[in-house]
Enzyme design. Structure first.
Site, short mmCIF file in Angstrom:
data_model
loop_
_atom_site.label_atom_id
_atom_site.label_comp_id
_atom_site.label_asym_id
_atom_site.label_seq_id
_atom_site.Cartn_x
_atom_site.Cartn_y
_atom_site.Cartn_z
N ARG A 168 15.55 14.09 -0.14
CA ARG A 168 15.50 15.36 0.79
C ARG A 168 15.38 14.83 2.16
O ARG A 168 14.49 14.24 2.86
CB ARG A 168 14.12 16.34 0.50
N GLU A 185 14.93 15.77 5.14
CA GLU A 185 14.09 16.70 6.02
C GLU A 185 13.12 15.74 6.89
O GLU A 185 12.69 15.08 6.43
CB GLU A 185 13.28 17.51 5.22
N ARG A 198 2.30 15.89 2.86
CA ARG A 198 2.71 16.15 1.29
C ARG A 198 4.15 15.97 1.19
O ARG A 198 4.87 16.36 0.23
CB ARG A 198 2.36 17.72 0.68
N HIS A 199 4.93 15.47 2.44
CA HIS A 199 6.45 15.52 2.16
C HIS A 199 6.97 13.96 2.19
O HIS A 199 6.47 13.36 3.07
CB HIS A 199 7.14 16.49 3.54
N GLU A 254 1.45 23.65 -3.53
CA GLU A 254 2.88 23.62 -4.51
C GLU A 254 3.04 22.27 -5.07
O GLU A 254 3.36 21.50 -4.29
CB GLU A 254 4.17 24.29 -3.80
N SER A 284 8.54 24.68 -8.41
CA SER A 284 9.32 25.50 -8.10
C SER A 284 10.34 25.92 -9.42
O SER A 284 10.92 24.70 -9.67
CB SER A 284 10.09 25.58 -6.69
N ARG A 287 3.34 14.71 -5.95
CA ARG A 287 2.20 15.76 -5.55
C ARG A 287 1.23 15.90 -6.88
O ARG A 287 -0.15 16.20 -6.53
CB ARG A 287 2.92 17.05 -5.27
#
Length: 560
Positions: free
Chosen positions: A323, A325, A331-332, A481, A484, A534
């Protein structure tokens, strides 16, 4: 005219001592400088003679070294010496000879005839003693060599297992020590590094542990930052805590795979290189692919669905997810390990949702049962590691998305953004909801179903009863989370309409293979994607996902 009968007197510039020192043949006496030089030469010669005598004495001592062959470099021999792992050592080994291979954690010379060597193996420590008896093979030379070993060197030690008179508080094996009989070097530690294992054994600060000023513990000892730990990951991994965390990570992947295989699911391996950016949402990493560009996969989502359209029925994968981002949060990551699954159903997507709920309950329950020792170790550094709450009845708590909104409202949280269906929960809202659910339902694991359609990807199936909502769900641990998922659109025409509604071009080259997979008919299906890192982080209550990742990658980190 001088009187020749008067006695001779020395000249004023000639001292009586110098005159007395004159040689019989009338030659001049040596000067003071010459005398000093002669004295220096004599002293130098005496020191050289002393050194030579000392070297000769040392050679004589070495010549009678009773431990020759019992220490030093590991002998080049084909003989296989059985070794014992620290975890296998116990009272049944008392008074028996055992051989272990471990790192040097610390050395201490008590005297020329006595020394101590602390060994470390995968974070566990064992004390060994080396002593020179009046008569015996262990020599002073062997003791000196042993207590001079570099920290972190890998050695093979053979000794007699003994029960110490007093338990050894500084060792994990407090009721057993080895009396060394043989010790050989396998791999010597040479390079000086910014930290030692003992530094990494102290827990990092619980605040901003990615950057920030140096901190100290309660005793004023400097705490090594997470950045320094990760820069020197090979040392950081040698701590008992990190050894345990990596076992938990291994356990999550194993239990997920175990559950999926037992259910009859097929293990697949999808490509991580794509010819186009098709999934939408998160940014993708662009890479050079010969004379054109390619993109690292954001997930195996589209390939999983192609497999379902290819009549595979139920599939799963464990693999990297990328990802691009700019998310510098606790948490990323820009790369993480995904646990993905996709499965057909007969009547309703809740068949798959219930399957996934049971899978997570299985994983979390088995972690608590199979890894009690590892959890106890981690809890010494991270107190929340042992307090994760699972549903008492063994079934996941499932609430509708709007039920979660109602709980937040009751707690006085502003939910206006959620009511407009324009945004998902913020991280702060997720955490607040997690705390509310823990207090009300006594669980740290729960599921939210029926998310607003506006916040879900184009391939998500809308709720037939109310298209503003979707047949989608998220899984949460400690209010954050971890997964998903959703029912997927399984008809090509509906997929094209959903793409257009999301501002995507269904005629784009990157979508053609995907859409073609549905034009020959595809059964109804649903699935999800879990983040292994996670799960480990939230299960153990770690403050940062980088602590739950072997070699973390984020916008600032591309090493080691």
């Amino acid at each position: 005219m001088a009187d020749s009968t008067l006695p001779h007197r020395p000249k004023p510039e000639q001292a009586p001592e110098a005159a007395a020192a004159a040689t019989e043949d009338g030659a001049a006496a040596p000067s003071k400088n010459a005398l000093k030089k002669a004295a220096k030469e004599k002293a130098k010669a005496e020191k050289a003679a002393a050194r030579a005598a000392q070297e000769q004495a040392q050679k004589a001592i070495q010549a009678v070294d009773t431990a020759v062959g019992l220490y030093g470099k590991l002998p080049d021999t084909e003989d296989i010496v059985p070794t014992v792992h620290f975890s296998q050592l116990g009272e049944e080994h008392y008074e028996k000879e055992v051989t272990v291979i471990a790192r040097v954690d610390n050395t201490r010379s008590q005297s020329a005839k006595l020394g101590f060597l602390m060994l470390r193996q995968q974070g566990k420590k064992l004390q060994t003693v080396i002593a020179a008896p009046p008569e015996g093979p262990v020599s002073r030379q062997m003791i000196k060599w042993t207590t001079s070993l570099n920290i972190n060197s890998i050695v093979q030690v053979t000794g007699i297992a003994k029960k110490p008179a007093v338990p050894i508080a500084s060792a994990h094996l407090s009721e057993l020590e080895l009396q060394i009989k043989k010790i050989y070097m396998i791999a010597e530690s040479m390079e000086t590094i910014p930290m030692q294992v003992k530094d990494a054994e102290r827990p990092p600060p619980l605040g901003d542990i990615v950057e920030g000023e140096p901190q100290v513990d309660g005793e004023g000892v400097p705490i090594v930052s997470l950045k320094t730990r990760l820069d020197n990951r090979v040392i950081d991994l040698q701590t008992e805590t990190n050894q345990a965390i990596t076992w938990i990570s291994s356990g999550v992947a194993q239990l997920f795979t175990e559950y999926m295989l037992k259910s009859g699911s097929r293990w697949i391996f999808t490509s991580k290189l794509n010819g186009s950016s098709t999934e939408g949402g998160s940014e993708v990493f662009e890479v050079k692919y010969f004379k054109r560009n390619a993109y690292l996969a954001q997930s195996p989502q589209l390939h999983k669905q192609i497999c379902i359209a290819g009549d595979m029925g139920s599939v799963f994968e464990v693999g990297p997810v990328f990802r691009a981002e700019e998310s510098n949060t606790h948490r990323h990551l820009t790369e993480f390990t995904g646990l993905d699954f996709e499965k057909t159903f007969e009547h309703h997507y809740h068949e798959v949702l219930e399957f996934a709920e049971e899978m997570l309950v299985f994983i979390l329950t088995q972690l608590q049962e199979r890894y009690q020792k590892e959890i106890a170790v981690i809890q010494k550094s991270y107190p929340k590691a042992g307090d994760f709450k699972l549903p008492k009845n063994g079934k996941a708590l499932r609430l509708n998305y709007m039920d979660g909104v109602a709980l937040l409202k009751e707690a006085g949280v502003d939910t206006s953004e959620q009511e407009r269906f324009e945004n998902d929960f913020t991280t702060a809202m997720e955490k607040q909801l997690g705390q509310i659910i823990r207090e009300k339902y006594d669980t740290d694991f729960y599921v939210l179903d029926k998310f607003p359609m506006a916040v879900r990807p184009f391939y998500t199936k809308a709720d037939p009863k109310d298209p503003t909502f979707s047949n989608s769900y998220d899984f949460f641990m400690r209010g954050e989370e971890i997964m998903s998922g959703a029912q997927r659109i399984n008809e090509a025409k509906e997929l094209e309409e959903s793409m257009s509604a999301k501002g995507l071009d269904p005629t784009a080259e990157g979508f053609q293979d995907y859409l073609n997979a549905f034009r020959q008919g595809c059964p109804p299906h649903a699935g999800g994607g879990l983040g292994l890192n996670r799960i480990v982080m939230f299960f153990l209550g770690l403050p940062n996902i980088r602590l739950a990742t072997l070699f973390p990658r984020d916008p600032q980190r591309l090493k080691p």
